[in-house]
Design a protein around this motif. Structure first.
Motif, PDB file in Angstrom:
ATOM      1  N   GLY A   4       0.825  -1.203   0.000  1.00  0.00           N
ATOM      2  CA  GLY A   4       0.000   0.000   0.000  1.00  0.00           C
ATOM      3  C   GLY A   4       0.851   1.241   0.000  1.00  0.00           C
ATOM      4  O   GLY A   4       2.060   1.188  -0.263  1.00  0.00           O
ATOM      5  N   VAL A   5       0.198   2.358   0.309  1.00  0.00           N
ATOM      6  CA  VAL A   5       0.882   3.647   0.433  1.00  0.00           C
ATOM      7  C   VAL A   5       0.381   4.336   1.686  1.00  0.00           C
ATOM      8  O   VAL A   5      -0.728   4.059   2.161  1.00  0.00           O
ATOM      9  N   GLN A   6       1.213   5.231   2.188  1.00  0.00           N
ATOM     10  CA  GLN A   6       0.800   6.048   3.317  1.00  0.00           C
ATOM     11  C   GLN A   6       1.372   7.438   3.155  1.00  0.00           C
ATOM     12  O   GLN A   6       2.419   7.624   2.537  1.00  0.00           O
ATOM     13  N   PHE A   7       0.663   8.415   3.707  1.00  0.00           N
ATOM     14  CA  PHE A   7       1.089   9.800   3.642  1.00  0.00           C
ATOM     15  C   PHE A   7       0.219  10.626   4.567  1.00  0.00           C
ATOM     16  O   PHE A   7      -0.724  10.114   5.174  1.00  0.00           O
ATOM     17  N   GLU A   8       0.526  11.916   4.634  1.00  0.00           N
ATOM     18  CA  GLU A   8      -0.230  12.842   5.466  1.00  0.00           C
ATOM     19  C   GLU A   8      -0.900  13.874   4.572  1.00  0.00           C
ATOM     20  O   GLU A   8      -0.252  14.466   3.708  1.00  0.00           O
ATOM     21  N   ILE A   9      -2.204  14.073   4.805  1.00  0.00           N
ATOM     22  CA  ILE A   9      -2.963  15.080   4.069  1.00  0.00           C
ATOM     23  C   ILE A   9      -3.141  16.307   4.962  1.00  0.00           C
ATOM     24  O   ILE A   9      -2.914  16.236   6.175  1.00  0.00           O
ATOM     25  N   PRO A  10      -3.563  17.439   4.397  1.00  0.00           N
ATOM     26  CA  PRO A  10      -3.785  18.628   5.237  1.00  0.00           C
ATOM     27  C   PRO A  10      -4.869  18.374   6.285  1.00  0.00           C
ATOM     28  O   PRO A  10      -5.894  17.762   6.000  1.00  0.00           O
ATOM     29  N   GLU A  12      -7.453  19.935   7.604  1.00  0.00           N
ATOM     30  CA  GLU A  12      -8.360  21.066   7.414  1.00  0.00           C
ATOM     31  C   GLU A  12      -9.601  20.613   6.654  1.00  0.00           C
ATOM     32  O   GLU A  12      -9.638  19.518   6.097  1.00  0.00           O
ATOM     33  N   TRP A  13     -10.618  21.459   6.645  1.00  0.00           N
ATOM     34  CA  TRP A  13     -11.826  21.180   5.878  1.00  0.00           C
ATOM     35  C   TRP A  13     -11.471  21.142   4.392  1.00  0.00           C
ATOM     36  O   TRP A  13     -10.578  21.851   3.934  1.00  0.00           O
ATOM     37  N   GLY A  14     -12.153  20.304   3.625  1.00  0.00           N
ATOM     38  CA  GLY A  14     -11.918  20.224   2.191  1.00  0.00           C
ATOM     39  C   GLY A  14     -12.552  18.974   1.622  1.00  0.00           C
ATOM     40  O   GLY A  14     -13.452  18.382   2.223  1.00  0.00           O
ATOM     41  N   SER A  15     -12.081  18.573   0.463  1.00  0.00           N
ATOM     42  CA  SER A  15     -12.536  17.348  -0.217  1.00  0.00           C
ATOM     43  C   SER A  15     -11.335  16.430  -0.420  1.00  0.00           C
ATOM     44  O   SER A  15     -11.130  15.867  -1.496  1.00  0.00           O
ATOM     45  N   HIS A  16     -10.551  16.286   0.621  1.00  0.00           N
ATOM     46  CA  HIS A  16      -9.250  15.628   0.522  1.00  0.00           C
ATOM     47  C   HIS A  16      -9.324  14.156   0.102  1.00  0.00           C
ATOM     48  O   HIS A  16      -8.514  13.703  -0.695  1.00  0.00           O
ATOM     49  N   LEU A  17     -10.283  13.401   0.632  1.00  0.00           N
ATOM     50  CA  LEU A  17     -10.318  11.982   0.272  1.00  0.00           C
ATOM     51  C   LEU A  17     -10.741  11.784  -1.177  1.00  0.00           C
ATOM     52  O   LEU A  17     -10.311  10.837  -1.826  1.00  0.00           O
ATOM     53  N   GLY A  18     -11.558  12.673  -1.704  1.00  0.00           N
ATOM     54  CA  GLY A  18     -11.873  12.632  -3.128  1.00  0.00           C
ATOM     55  C   GLY A  18     -10.621  12.836  -3.962  1.00  0.00           C
ATOM     56  O   GLY A  18     -10.409  12.170  -4.980  1.00  0.00           O
ATOM     57  N   ASP A 110      -6.694  10.480  12.861  1.00  0.00           N
ATOM     58  CA  ASP A 110      -6.362  11.819  13.372  1.00  0.00           C
ATOM     59  C   ASP A 110      -6.384  12.892  12.289  1.00  0.00           C
ATOM     60  O   ASP A 110      -5.554  13.804  12.289  1.00  0.00           O
ATOM     61  N   SER A 111      -7.300  12.779  11.353  1.00  0.00           N
ATOM     62  CA  SER A 111      -7.553  13.783  10.315  1.00  0.00           C
ATOM     63  C   SER A 111      -6.453  13.941   9.278  1.00  0.00           C
ATOM     64  O   SER A 111      -6.629  14.660   8.317  1.00  0.00           O
ATOM     65  N   LEU A 112      -5.300  13.288   9.447  1.00  0.00           N
ATOM     66  CA  LEU A 112      -4.244  13.512   8.471  1.00  0.00           C
ATOM     67  C   LEU A 112      -3.457  12.287   8.042  1.00  0.00           C
ATOM     68  O   LEU A 112      -2.855  12.300   6.975  1.00  0.00           O
ATOM     69  N   TYR A 113      -3.451  11.207   8.800  1.00  0.00           N
ATOM     70  CA  TYR A 113      -2.644  10.036   8.452  1.00  0.00           C
ATOM     71  C   TYR A 113      -3.449   9.066   7.597  1.00  0.00           C
ATOM     72  O   TYR A 113      -4.356   8.396   8.087  1.00  0.00           O
ATOM     73  N   GLY A 135       1.467  16.977  -3.291  1.00  0.00           N
ATOM     74  CA  GLY A 135       2.304  17.580  -2.276  1.00  0.00           C
ATOM     75  C   GLY A 135       2.031  17.085  -0.863  1.00  0.00           C
ATOM     76  O   GLY A 135       2.369  17.762   0.113  1.00  0.00           O
ATOM     77  N   TYR A 136       1.446  15.900  -0.745  1.00  0.00           N
ATOM     78  CA  TYR A 136       1.222  15.335   0.585  1.00  0.00           C
ATOM     79  C   TYR A 136       2.571  15.047   1.231  1.00  0.00           C
ATOM     80  O   TYR A 136       3.566  14.795   0.550  1.00  0.00           O
ATOM     81  N   GLU A 137       2.578  15.057   2.546  1.00  0.00           N
ATOM     82  CA  GLU A 137       3.827  14.850   3.274  1.00  0.00           C
ATOM     83  C   GLU A 137       4.085  13.371   3.538  1.00  0.00           C
ATOM     84  O   GLU A 137       3.156  12.585   3.702  1.00  0.00           O
ATOM     85  N   ASN A 138       5.354  13.019   3.588  1.00  0.00           N
ATOM     86  CA  ASN A 138       5.819  11.676   3.965  1.00  0.00           C
ATOM     87  C   ASN A 138       5.177  10.554   3.138  1.00  0.00           C
ATOM     88  O   ASN A 138       4.763   9.529   3.687  1.00  0.00           O
ATOM     89  N   VAL A 139       5.106  10.754   1.836  1.00  0.00           N
ATOM     90  CA  VAL A 139       4.540   9.746   0.944  1.00  0.00           C
ATOM     91  C   VAL A 139       5.518   8.583   0.846  1.00  0.00           C
ATOM     92  O   VAL A 139       6.697   8.779   0.513  1.00  0.00           O
TER      93      VAL A 139
END
Length: 155
Positions: A4-10, A12-18, A110-113, A135-139
């Motif tokens: 799989g893959v893992q990373f951190e998303i912002p 904040e409110w948004g449509s990040h999982l889409g 936790d909203s980002l991992y 530009g997600y972190e720690n991909v």
């Protein structure tokens, strides 16, 4: 072997999982939704739960529309994609995932991992590259050597 893959998303409110799932055709699958903690902005100054409890068999078109067209804040999420017409259940371990009809597992903590397991190696690579492009972190890839997750759950 890449699992799989893992990373951190912002966080904040948004449509990040889409955005995270852009390389995966959400609409072609039926989904298990774990009913974790997620909220959506109704656009009328109200915030309400995004999902009401566990859902077995959410239509992919409905989930795609929800994830891509709404503004939301997800604290914990447990999404699992199944081929249409298959029996949907909550697979709880990686080996169970491999031996099931489940094609993709997305976990958000936790909203980002974000952690995604996917059986299709091409799509898995596309999900990785999408994370880099966004530009997600720690991909990074999850491999047999670095996968320390004991269950496919956010709890």
């Amino acid at each position: 072997m890449n699992r799989g893959v893992q990373f951190e998303i912002p966080n904040e409110w948004g449509s990040h999982l889409g955005e995270v799932l852009e390389p995966f055709n959400i609409s072609q699958f039926d989904w298990y939704i774990g009913g974790e903690e997620a909220y959506q902005d109704t656009g009328e100054g109200k915030i309400e739960p995004m999902f009401h409890g566990e859902i077995y068999g959410m239509k992919g078109q409905d989930l795609s529309e929800t994830l891509k067209s709404r503004v939301y804040y997800i604290i914990f999420a447990n999404f699992k994609a199944y081929l249409k017409g298959e029996i949907i259940k909550d697979v709880l371990a990686y080996e169970e995932f491999l031996n099931s009809q489940c094609q993709l597992v997305l976990l958000l903590v936790d909203s980002l991992y974000v952690t995604i397991y996917c059986k299709d190696e091409k799509i898995l690579n596309d999900l990785y590259l999408n994370g880099v492009r966004k530009g997600y972190e720690n991909v990074e890839y999850i491999t047999d050597e670095n996968d320390f997750r004991t269950s496919l759950s956010v709890w």
